[in-house]
Every structure is written in structure tokens, then in C-alpha cells.
Design an enzyme around this catalytic site. Structure first.
Site, mmCIF file in Angstrom:
data_model
loop_
_atom_site.group_PDB
_atom_site.id
_atom_site.type_symbol
_atom_site.label_atom_id
_atom_site.label_comp_id
_atom_site.label_asym_id
_atom_site.label_seq_id
_atom_site.Cartn_x
_atom_site.Cartn_y
_atom_site.Cartn_z
ATOM 1 N N GLU A 45 16.303 0.927 44.945
ATOM 2 C CA GLU A 45 14.882 0.677 44.654
ATOM 3 C C GLU A 45 14.545 -0.731 45.119
ATOM 4 O O GLU A 45 14.913 -1.719 44.491
ATOM 5 C CB GLU A 45 14.624 0.828 43.145
ATOM 6 C CG GLU A 45 13.183 0.508 42.767
ATOM 7 C CD GLU A 45 12.936 0.488 41.250
ATOM 8 O OE1 GLU A 45 13.727 1.074 40.488
ATOM 9 O OE2 GLU A 45 11.949 -0.148 40.836
ATOM 10 N N ARG A 49 8.106 -7.061 45.009
ATOM 11 C CA ARG A 49 7.872 -8.282 44.230
ATOM 12 C C ARG A 49 7.903 -9.541 45.086
ATOM 13 O O ARG A 49 7.706 -10.638 44.565
ATOM 14 C CB ARG A 49 8.947 -8.423 43.146
ATOM 15 C CG ARG A 49 8.815 -7.370 42.095
ATOM 16 C CD ARG A 49 9.848 -7.489 41.015
ATOM 17 N NE ARG A 49 9.895 -6.228 40.315
ATOM 18 C CZ ARG A 49 10.739 -5.928 39.361
ATOM 19 N NH1 ARG A 49 11.636 -6.810 38.958
ATOM 20 N NH2 ARG A 49 10.713 -4.746 38.782
ATOM 21 N N THR A 73 8.199 -1.176 41.741
ATOM 22 C CA THR A 73 7.064 -2.035 41.386
ATOM 23 C C THR A 73 5.792 -1.576 42.113
ATOM 24 O O THR A 73 5.014 -2.375 42.623
ATOM 25 C CB THR A 73 7.359 -3.533 41.643
ATOM 26 O OG1 THR A 73 8.698 -3.831 41.229
ATOM 27 C CG2 THR A 73 6.435 -4.432 40.829
ATOM 28 N N LYS A 133 10.357 6.802 34.440
ATOM 29 C CA LYS A 133 11.116 5.588 34.140
ATOM 30 C C LYS A 133 10.764 5.191 32.706
ATOM 31 O O LYS A 133 9.579 5.260 32.324
ATOM 32 C CB LYS A 133 10.677 4.523 35.139
ATOM 33 C CG LYS A 133 11.105 3.104 34.846
ATOM 34 C CD LYS A 133 10.848 2.263 36.094
ATOM 35 C CE LYS A 133 11.000 0.778 35.817
ATOM 36 N NZ LYS A 133 11.401 0.015 36.999
HETATM 37 C C1 3PG Z 1 12.803 -2.995 36.618
HETATM 38 O O1 3PG Z 1 11.821 -3.154 37.313
HETATM 39 O O2 3PG Z 1 13.301 -1.885 36.449
HETATM 40 C C2 3PG Z 1 13.346 -4.152 35.868
HETATM 41 O O3 3PG Z 1 12.924 -5.360 36.371
HETATM 42 C C3 3PG Z 1 14.813 -4.110 35.719
HETATM 43 O O4 3PG Z 1 15.099 -4.820 34.580
HETATM 44 P P1 3PG Z 1 16.413 -5.685 34.478
HETATM 45 O O5 3PG Z 1 16.210 -6.858 35.367
HETATM 46 O O6 3PG Z 1 16.510 -6.047 33.022
HETATM 47 O O7 3PG Z 1 17.563 -4.839 34.928
#
Ligand code: 3PG
Length: 214
Positions: A45, A49, A73, A133
Site C-alpha cells: 500500500e 502522503r 490514503t 479497513k
Molecule cells: C495506516 O494508514 O494504515 C496507518 O498509518 C498505519 O498505522 P501505523 O503507522 O500505526 O502502522
């Protein structure tokens, strides 16, 4: 479930762990993806960002054929269209606005909306999504919250992310409604910055091993 959703569900089930990639330097994209794939982690993924995110995803698609590249995102219909245009295999969002759900339902891209509450989940269900999710997983109530959601929504399958790491990934994966877990622990910023590709591969190998045992 529509066939595009079935595709995403099958991808999650075979991957079990999905790294969340934040790429700041374009030149890191290909070696990072190779390190993940070498460790047995193919479903990636790439999050929107950073400024180079789209080019990074394109570079991985062009140079790392074993990687299954999706875009994360995704916040709106424009992001969704960008993901489709660049040839992503799937899209993931941290949330689920009505506009995004509508656009995602109309698009051909396999897509997982993000939910943290029953109402958000119901909006996603109303647009035909059954694979979601759960975000931010630990912060939004952890496994207890997910178990509570399984009661009224037995048809929904989840990829939880947020606060998941090497230690708690197997516990999440043991839940019957969890088909995969995701997160940044597989490719941490410090390792990407220092080019610790071997360390990333080793982390993937350990996690894949414990995910298989879960
Ligand atoms: C996401 O977008 O899934 C999160 O930023 C992941 O979270 P983490 O950094 O706590 O793994």
C-alpha cells in the site's frame, strides 16, 4: 459482493500482512519494494502522503513485477482516479465519506473504505462494501471493538491498521473476521531513511512466518 471486491478480499487473504509505505525520496521506492518482496511481502500500500507518492508507485509497478501495488490514503474521488490511472491494483482509505463511497462504488478499482464506528461501517455497507479497513485499530478500541462489530455485522471482513506491529499482528490475525493486517512496522521510516533494506526484509520474513502460524 461484486467481483472487484472479491478480488480485493482474495488479495488480502493471500497477503495476510500489508505494509503501509510512506516514501519521501523517489529513489527509495524500488529498493524498498524489492526488500519487501524479498521478505515474502508482495501486496504493497503506497500512501498518497508525500509529493513523490504517485511517481514512487509508478516506479515500483514498472520495476518490481512481483509487487502487487495499491494506493493508500485515498481521501476523495480525485485520489481514487489517480490510483486507477497509474495502474494500481487496489485502493485503501483511512475513512469513508459519502462522496468517496459513491465514487468508489462506481469505479472499477478494488477498494477498501476505512471505518472505526458502526455508523461508518453501515454507510460503507450501503454502498456495497463488505471488506473494510478498521482504522485506527488499536486506538479505536482494539480487538474488543472489532469483536463487538462482528455481532451485528457478521458479513464484514477487516484489514485492521493503526498500532499493529510484529508482536500483536498474530493476535489480530487469529480473529475470524480479520483477513489481513496492515501497518508501517514492516517498513519503518528510520529503516527507509538509512537504506536498511536487509533489516526490512528480515522484519518481513519474521512477520510472514508468525502470520502463517496465526
Ligand atoms: C495506516 O494508514 O494504515 C496507518 O498509518 C498505519 O498505522 P501505523 O503507522 O500505526 O502502522
Amino acid at each position: 459482493m461484486t467481483s472487484k471486491q472479491e478480488k480485493l478480499t482474495a488479495l488480502f487473504k493471500s497477503a495476510r500482512v500489508v505494509p503501509v509505505l510512506t516514501i519521501n525520496r523517489l529513489e527509495d521506492a524500488v529498493p524498498l519494494a524489492r526488500a519487501l518482496v524479498s521478505g515474502g511481502v508482495r501486496m504493497l500500500e503506497v500512501t498518497l502522503r508525500t509529493k513523490v507518492a504517485v511517481d514512487a508507485a509508478k516506479a515500483i509497478i514498472a520495476n518490481v513485477p512481483d509487487a502487487i501495488v495499491g494506493i493508500g490514503t485515498i481521501l476523495n474521488a480525485d485520489d481514487l482516479a489517480r490510483a486507477e490511472e497509474l495502474g494500481a491494483k487496489f485502493g485503501i482509505s483511512p475513512g469513508a465519506t459519502p462522496q468517496l463511497l459513491k465514487a468508489a462504488a462506481a469505479s472499477n478499482l478494488p477498494f477498501a473504505p476505512g471505518i472505526a464506528t458502526a455508523s461508518e461501517l453501515m454507510q460503507a455497507l450501503a454502498h456495497g462494501f463488505e471488506t473494510m479497513k478498521f482504522f485506527p485499530a488499536e486506538q479505536a478500541g482494539g480487538i474488543k471493538a472489532l469483536r463487538a462489530l462482528a455481532g451485528p455485522f457478521p458479513q464484514v471482513q477487516f484489514c485492521p491498521t493503526g498500532g499493529i506491529g510484529e508482536t500483536n499482528a498474530p493476535t489480530w490475525l487469529a480473529e475470524p473476521n480479520v483477513i489481513a493486517v496492515g501497518g508501517s512496522w514492516l517498513c519503518q521510516a528510520v529503516d527507509i531513511k538509512s537504506g536498511n533494506w536487509a533489516g526490512i526484509t528480515a522484519m518481513c520474513e519474521r512477520t510472514v512466518k508468525s502470520a502463517k502460524a496465526a
